[in-house]
Design an enzyme around this catalytic site. Structure first.
Site: not given
Ligand SMILES: *Cc1c(COP(=O)(O)O)cnc(C)c1O
Length: 422
Positions: A128, A382, A207, A232-233
């Protein structure tokens, strides 16, 4: 294949799904909306909504500042202890605070300080971007001979496992990787990479933002030194909910938080002028925790713990596999490529489809077809699957709607690329 020609098979799979009842635990404002973005922002659990209401009305509204002595002060560690169960850690090895990027910075700086004499930090180009920026910045600050080696993926889809193994050496201080790639959903073999790093005396910092809550993780079993992740995912903690950080217990007293602040001292309310880091992981806190956001995370974690990550993963493997089968039958003939690994062991809970008109197809899906995927340049649509609440029937229906967008040329009225990009 016959079972891919209508939605009967999907309905049957939903009927047999032991996790199906968890859909009821989430807010579905519009039952016709197919949400395939739980990998970016999870849905709102009803229990989090109730908990937020209580945090605002009763705690903030009525208890006011007394709240600090009635649970707020302990919240980062208390919820961290719950988080620990999801990632194979001890209760005192996890706290929630700040964003993933900030936590990553704290841990990278701490690790570099503790690893004098080793100069190389390794990551990959599937990471990321924020993680790479943080690594670049930390290395700049730590000065000396330190440098970052960004190992390239062979194809933009798969992680460069072999090249990484060759790159990790006696000069390597830290290997910092994201377990599941945000673009392709490639899932690293965490055990294998961690072992290679340890054999050469390097530390690892994982991560797990894009895998936690979707893939079983066991940091203690692998002896992982450091980790961070987002809530929050797949954890459904709500927009901007605080991230977590993990530090292996035996390292906690050795490592120092580079952002010294009052919440990282043992007695913040004594207001002494000399910084004295708290014992244990509290030292990695800095300032006042975001109590309202934190409170939404706890009931969301309870739901996942109740469902069990092993069961979520089993369903997710089945769902991404089903979606890939549907792609092969209905979407490949329309010019869609598979931009995720075919091997389910190397795949997270998202399927990325490449298409030359990917951006416009996404726009048409969102504006006209009530399907919410997202788009990542250059061509990735996605499709995130949050198996706690995504049904098989939704996957079938989503593919049907994607087909319609292309067959009826609904995408052609949209610009070829995001006008915000130059
Ligand atoms: C989502 C995500 C982040 C988010 O970082 P924030 O600082 O919380 O905005 C970071 N790293 C990875 C790998 C992610 O997937």
């Amino acid at each position: 294949m016959d079972i891919l020609q209508d939605n009967n098979h999907a309905i049957d799979l939903d009927r047999k799904d032991p996790l199906f009842r968890f859909r009821d635990e989430f807010v579905f404002e519009d039952p016709d909306l197919i949400y395939l973005n739980g990998n970016s922002l999870g849905r709102l659990p009803k229990s989090s909504r109730d908990r937020l209401d209580k945090a605002i009305t009763e705690e903030w509204g009525s208890r006011l500042v007394r709240g600090w002595h009635e649970g707020w002060y302990e919240a980062p560690a208390r919820i961290g202890a719950k988080m620990a169960k999801l990632i194979g850690a001890q209760e005192d090895e996890v706290v929630l605070s700040d964003s993933t990027s900030v936590n990553l910075f704290k841990l990278v700086m701490a690790a570099l300080q503790a690893r004098a004499g080793r100069n190389k930090v390794i990551t990959d180009d599937l990471n990321f971007p924020s993680d790479v920026y943080v690594l670049q910045g930390a290395i700049k600050l730590s000065g000396g001979e330190r440098f970052l080696q960004i190992v390239p993926s062979p194809d933009g889809i798969n992680g460069p496992s072999e090249a990484l193994a060759a790159e990790i050496d006696d000069d390597t201080a830290l290997v910092s990787l994201t377990q599941a790639s945000f673009k392709s959903s490639y899932l690293y073999d965490m055990a294998a990479i961690t072992e290679i790093a340890h054999n050469r005396g390097a530390w690892v910092l994982w991560d797990v933002s894009h895998s936690v809550g979707a893939v079983p993780i066991d940091f203690n079993d692998l002896g992982v030194e450091l980790a961070v992740g987002c809530t929050y995912k797949y954890l459904n903690g709500g927009p901007g909910s605080p991230a977590f950080l993990y530090v292996r217990r035996d390292l906690q007293e050795r490592l120092l938080n580079p952002i010294q602040g009052w919440f990282g001292t043992s007695e913040p309310f004594e207001f002494g002028l000399d910084y004295e880091p708290a014992h244990g992981l509290r030292r990695f806190l800095t300032g006042t925790p975001p109590i309202i956001s934190l409170s939404a995370v706890e009931p969301a974690l309870d739901l996942l713990l109740e469902a069990g990550v092993d069961r979520v993963r089993a369903k997710s493997v089945q769902q991404t596999g089903y979606l890939i089968d549907l792609w092969g039958e209905h979407l490949r003939p329309l010019g869609f490529k598979l931009n995720s690994p075919k091997d389910s062991e190397r795949r997270g809970s998202q399927v990325s489809l490449g298409h030359d008109d990917g951006y416009r197809i996404c726009r048409a899906l969102i504006e006209e077809k009530k399907v919410l995927p997202d788009f990542r340049a250059p061509d990735n649509i996605r499709l995130g699957i949050a198996s706690l609440y995504t049904s098989f029937a939704e996957l079938y229906e989503a593919v049907h709607r994607i087909r319609t967008v292309v067959e009826d040329s609904l995408f052609e009225k949209y610009p070829r690329k995001d006008p915000r990009e130059t």
